[in-house]
Design a protein around this motif. Structure first.
Motif, PDB file in Angstrom:
ATOM      1  N   SER A   1       0.920  -1.211  -0.126  1.00  8.13           N
ATOM      2  CA  SER A   1      -0.168  -0.086   0.015  1.00  8.13           C
ATOM      3  C   SER A   1       1.010   1.231   0.251  1.00  8.13           C
ATOM      4  CB  SER A   1      -0.794   0.043   1.308  1.00  8.13           C
ATOM      5  OG  SER A   1      -1.908   1.057   1.194  1.00  8.13           O
ATOM      6  N   PRO A   2       0.793   2.234  -0.790  1.00  5.37           N
ATOM      7  CA  PRO A   2      -0.533   2.075  -1.806  1.00  5.37           C
ATOM      8  C   PRO A   2      -0.035   1.598  -3.357  1.00  5.37           C
ATOM      9  CG  PRO A   2       0.289   4.162  -1.806  1.00  5.37           C
ATOM     10  CD  PRO A   2       0.909   3.515  -0.751  1.00  5.37           C
ATOM     11  N   THR A   3      -0.919   0.868  -4.027  1.00  8.32           N
ATOM     12  CA  THR A   3      -0.472   0.584  -5.231  1.00  8.32           C
ATOM     13  C   THR A   3      -1.507   1.300  -6.206  1.00  8.32           C
ATOM     14  OG1 THR A   3       0.372  -1.841  -4.750  1.00  8.32           O
ATOM     15  CG2 THR A   3      -0.733  -1.462  -6.902  1.00  8.32           C
ATOM     16  N   ILE A   4      -0.972   1.808  -7.297  1.00  2.92           N
ATOM     17  CA  ILE A   4      -1.596   2.479  -8.403  1.00  2.92           C
ATOM     18  C   ILE A   4      -1.211   1.592  -9.531  1.00  2.92           C
ATOM     19  CG2 ILE A   4      -1.765   4.555  -9.758  1.00  2.92           C
ATOM     20  CD1 ILE A   4      -0.714   5.870  -7.253  1.00  2.92           C
ATOM     21  N   ARG A   5      -2.555   1.398 -10.030  1.00  2.79           N
ATOM     22  CA  ARG A   5      -2.801   0.851 -11.514  1.00  2.79           C
ATOM     23  C   ARG A   5      -3.239   1.411 -12.753  1.00  2.79           C
ATOM     24  NH1 ARG A   5      -3.763  -5.452  -9.104  1.00  2.79           N
ATOM     25  NH2 ARG A   5      -5.915  -4.349  -9.071  1.00  2.79           N
ATOM     26  N   ILE A   6      -2.881   1.498 -13.802  1.00  3.91           N
ATOM     27  CA  ILE A   6      -3.442   2.136 -14.842  1.00  3.91           C
ATOM     28  C   ILE A   6      -3.549   1.032 -15.943  1.00  3.91           C
ATOM     29  CG2 ILE A   6      -3.551   4.017 -16.487  1.00  3.91           C
ATOM     30  CD1 ILE A   6      -1.683   5.507 -14.684  1.00  3.91           C
ATOM     31  N   ASP A   7      -5.041   0.842 -16.357  1.00  6.63           N
ATOM     32  CA  ASP A   7      -5.224  -0.086 -17.238  1.00  6.63           C
ATOM     33  C   ASP A   7      -4.585  -1.502 -17.000  1.00  6.63           C
ATOM     34  OD1 ASP A   7      -6.845   1.298 -19.004  1.00  6.63           O
ATOM     35  OD2 ASP A   7      -5.370   1.818 -20.289  1.00  6.63           O
ATOM     36  N   GLY A   8      -4.616  -1.754 -15.506  1.00  8.38           N
ATOM     37  CA  GLY A   8      -4.231  -2.874 -15.124  1.00  8.38           C
ATOM     38  C   GLY A   8      -2.712  -3.028 -14.933  1.00  8.38           C
ATOM     39  N   GLU A   9      -2.064  -1.972 -15.258  1.00 12.76           N
ATOM     40  CA  GLU A   9      -0.326  -2.089 -15.180  1.00 12.76           C
ATOM     41  C   GLU A   9       0.046  -1.254 -13.851  1.00 12.76           C
ATOM     42  OE1 GLU A   9       1.542  -1.266 -18.526  1.00 12.76           O
ATOM     43  OE2 GLU A   9       0.220  -2.438 -19.944  1.00 12.76           O
ATOM     44  N   ASP A  10       0.712  -1.996 -12.959  1.00 16.51           N
ATOM     45  CA  ASP A  10       1.358  -1.199 -11.938  1.00 16.51           C
ATOM     46  C   ASP A  10       2.284   0.152 -12.284  1.00 16.51           C
ATOM     47  OD1 ASP A  10       3.229  -0.301  -9.545  1.00 16.51           O
ATOM     48  OD2 ASP A  10       2.352  -2.254  -8.754  1.00 16.51           O
ATOM     49  N   VAL A  11       2.242   1.259 -11.929  1.00 17.85           N
ATOM     50  CA  VAL A  11       2.894   2.515 -12.209  1.00 17.85           C
ATOM     51  C   VAL A  11       4.229   2.339 -12.155  1.00 17.85           C
ATOM     52  CG1 VAL A  11       0.959   3.980 -12.339  1.00 17.85           C
ATOM     53  CG2 VAL A  11       2.548   3.942 -10.348  1.00 17.85           C
ATOM     54  N   VAL A  12       4.741   1.557 -11.075  1.00 19.00           N
ATOM     55  CA  VAL A  12       5.932   1.061 -11.115  1.00 19.00           C
ATOM     56  C   VAL A  12       6.146  -0.509 -10.736  1.00 19.00           C
ATOM     57  CG1 VAL A  12       7.911   1.718  -9.554  1.00 19.00           C
ATOM     58  CG2 VAL A  12       6.418   3.588 -10.009  1.00 19.00           C
ATOM     59  N   PRO A  13       6.563  -1.255 -11.808  1.00 12.20           N
ATOM     60  CA  PRO A  13       6.375  -2.614 -11.736  1.00 12.20           C
ATOM     61  C   PRO A  13       7.429  -3.056 -10.828  1.00 12.20           C
ATOM     62  CG  PRO A  13       6.088  -2.055 -13.956  1.00 12.20           C
ATOM     63  CD  PRO A  13       6.477  -0.671 -13.291  1.00 12.20           C
ATOM     64  N   GLN A  14       7.292  -3.951  -9.943  1.00 15.77           N
ATOM     65  CA  GLN A  14       8.150  -4.492  -9.281  1.00 15.77           C
ATOM     66  C   GLN A  14       9.008  -5.862  -9.581  1.00 15.77           C
ATOM     67  OE1 GLN A  14       9.125  -2.691  -5.943  1.00 15.77           O
ATOM     68  NE2 GLN A  14       7.890  -1.326  -7.426  1.00 15.77           N
ATOM     69  N   ASP A  15      10.075  -5.876  -9.371  1.00  8.98           N
ATOM     70  CA  ASP A  15      11.013  -7.266  -9.691  1.00  8.98           C
ATOM     71  C   ASP A  15      10.526  -8.487  -8.924  1.00  8.98           C
ATOM     72  OD1 ASP A  15      12.654  -5.794 -11.503  1.00  8.98           O
ATOM     73  OD2 ASP A  15      14.134  -5.496  -9.737  1.00  8.98           O
ATOM     74  N   ASP A  16       9.925  -8.403  -7.679  1.00  7.83           N
ATOM     75  CA  ASP A  16       9.363  -9.547  -7.017  1.00  7.83           C
ATOM     76  C   ASP A  16       8.062  -9.189  -6.562  1.00  7.83           C
ATOM     77  OD1 ASP A  16       9.227 -11.752  -5.503  1.00  7.83           O
ATOM     78  OD2 ASP A  16      10.492 -11.094  -3.946  1.00  7.83           O
TER      79      ASP A  16
END
Length: 109
Positions: A57-72
């Motif tokens: 938390s918080p996670t923000i997604r735009i069109d289902g994609e995380d705005v900052v994708p994580q490696d793990d």
């Protein structure tokens, strides 16, 4: 409502979700989008975290994609740590990452 789907997922154990919503509203308004389009979802259980692929938390997604994708991207009820573009850690994504994610989504639509 046309345009990208915008989601804010949060867990009550982290206090930064209010700031994340404000940041997201400002970014949407700057992009010419209605901030009312934000879909908020409180994550309460570990089952919900797994189902929603919620990594903190918080996670923000735009069109289902995380705005900052994580490696793990392991689902968890936890506070999220973002690295800003200048290398500083913080509880919110870098505003530039948010703007870039919105711009990519708008380019696709």
């Amino acid at each position: 409502m046309t345009g990208p789907k915008v989601e804010l997922l949060w867990w009550s154990g982290c206090p930064s979700h209010g700031q994340a919503k404000e940041m997201l509203e400002e970014a949407l308004a700057a992009a010419g989008l209605d901030p009312a389009r934000i879909e908020t979802l409180q994550i309460v259980t570990t089952d919900e975290a797994a189902r929603e692929q919620f990594i903190g938390s918080p996670t923000i997604r735009i069109d289902g994609e995380d705005v900052v994708p994580q490696d793990d991207p392991r689902p968890a009820l936890t506070c999220r740590l973002y690295l800003r573009r200048d290398g500083r850690p913080g509880p919110l994504p870098d505003p530039a990452d948010l703007r870039d994610a919105l711009a990519r989504a708008l380019d696709r639509s």
